[in-house]
Design a protein around this motif. Structure first.
Motif, short mmCIF file in Angstrom:
data_model
loop_
_atom_site.label_atom_id
_atom_site.label_comp_id
_atom_site.label_asym_id
_atom_site.label_seq_id
_atom_site.Cartn_x
_atom_site.Cartn_y
_atom_site.Cartn_z
N ARG A 80 49.29 14.67 4.77
CA ARG A 80 49.92 14.62 3.44
C ARG A 80 48.93 14.39 2.30
O ARG A 80 49.32 14.37 1.14
CB ARG A 80 50.98 13.52 3.42
N ILE A 81 47.66 14.22 2.62
CA ILE A 81 46.66 14.00 1.57
C ILE A 81 46.48 15.31 0.80
O ILE A 81 46.21 16.35 1.38
CB ILE A 81 45.31 13.53 2.15
N ASP A 82 46.62 15.24 -0.50
CA ASP A 82 46.47 16.40 -1.37
C ASP A 82 45.03 16.91 -1.32
O ASP A 82 44.09 16.12 -1.28
CB ASP A 82 46.86 16.01 -2.80
N GLU A 83 44.85 18.20 -1.33
CA GLU A 83 43.52 18.80 -1.28
C GLU A 83 42.61 18.28 -2.40
O GLU A 83 41.41 18.14 -2.22
CB GLU A 83 43.61 20.32 -1.35
N TYR A 132 48.42 3.43 4.17
CA TYR A 132 49.00 3.57 5.50
C TYR A 132 49.30 2.17 6.03
O TYR A 132 48.44 1.30 5.99
CB TYR A 132 48.03 4.29 6.45
N THR A 133 50.51 1.96 6.50
CA THR A 133 50.87 0.67 7.08
C THR A 133 50.99 0.85 8.59
O THR A 133 51.86 1.58 9.07
CB THR A 133 52.20 0.14 6.50
N SER A 167 37.10 -4.21 9.12
CA SER A 167 37.09 -2.75 9.10
C SER A 167 37.25 -2.29 10.54
O SER A 167 36.42 -2.63 11.39
CB SER A 167 35.77 -2.23 8.52
N LEU A 168 38.34 -1.58 10.82
CA LEU A 168 38.61 -1.12 12.17
C LEU A 168 38.81 0.39 12.16
O LEU A 168 39.45 0.93 11.27
CB LEU A 168 39.90 -1.75 12.72
N THR A 169 38.28 1.05 13.16
CA THR A 169 38.53 2.47 13.34
C THR A 169 39.90 2.62 13.99
O THR A 169 40.20 1.96 14.97
CB THR A 169 37.45 3.10 14.23
N MET A 170 40.73 3.49 13.41
CA MET A 170 42.07 3.68 13.94
C MET A 170 42.10 4.80 14.95
O MET A 170 41.32 5.74 14.89
CB MET A 170 43.03 4.04 12.79
N ARG A 171 43.05 4.71 15.86
CA ARG A 171 43.30 5.81 16.79
C ARG A 171 44.10 6.89 16.05
O ARG A 171 44.91 6.59 15.19
CB ARG A 171 44.10 5.32 17.98
N MET A 172 43.86 8.14 16.39
CA MET A 172 44.57 9.25 15.75
C MET A 172 45.88 9.53 16.48
O MET A 172 45.99 10.45 17.28
CB MET A 172 43.69 10.51 15.74
N ASN A 173 46.90 8.71 16.20
CA ASN A 173 48.21 8.96 16.79
C ASN A 173 49.01 9.89 15.87
O ASN A 173 48.53 10.31 14.82
CB ASN A 173 48.94 7.64 17.06
N ALA A 174 50.22 10.23 16.25
CA ALA A 174 51.04 11.18 15.49
C ALA A 174 51.30 10.70 14.06
O ALA A 174 51.27 11.49 13.12
CB ALA A 174 52.36 11.44 16.22
N SER A 175 51.53 9.40 13.90
CA SER A 175 51.81 8.85 12.57
C SER A 175 50.59 8.96 11.65
O SER A 175 50.71 9.32 10.48
CB SER A 175 52.24 7.39 12.71
N LYS A 197 48.07 11.13 12.00
CA LYS A 197 47.84 12.55 11.74
C LYS A 197 48.79 13.06 10.66
O LYS A 197 48.38 13.82 9.78
CB LYS A 197 48.02 13.36 13.02
N ALA A 198 50.05 12.65 10.70
CA ALA A 198 51.01 13.08 9.68
C ALA A 198 50.63 12.54 8.31
O ALA A 198 50.72 13.25 7.30
CB ALA A 198 52.42 12.61 10.07
#
Length: 83
Positions: free
Chosen positions: A40-43, A74-75, A25-33, A35-36
């Protein structure tokens, strides 16, 4: 099993975990990809969760006891050449 913060987020760490058959389990950095993708996650996909104990938010100067989560595919590292 490996759990890390974003300091260890990298293709080499993930590839090593997979090669060793480790769960991770790794925390990801919030890069542009990222964030995009989150954008796109539906409400309707967001689900509320409650923390058993409130967490202090230094930036907001308040206690947080509620949050929302959602699952999405997410890949990571698609721009890195495959070895």
């Amino acid at each position: 099993m490996l759990r890390t913060d974003s300091a260890f987020y990298g293709a080499d760490v993930i590839n090593d975990c997979r090669a060793l058959g480790a769960r991770f389990s790794l925390t990801m950095r919030m890069n542009a990809s990222v964030k995009a993708t989150v954008g796109r996650i539906d409400e309707d996909a967001w689900r509320p969760i409650k923390y058993p104990q409130a967490v202090w938010d230094e930036e907001g100067q308040c206690w947080i006891s509620d949050a929302e989560i959602a699952d999405i595919r997410y890949t990571a590292f698609t721009s890195k050449p495959k070895k």
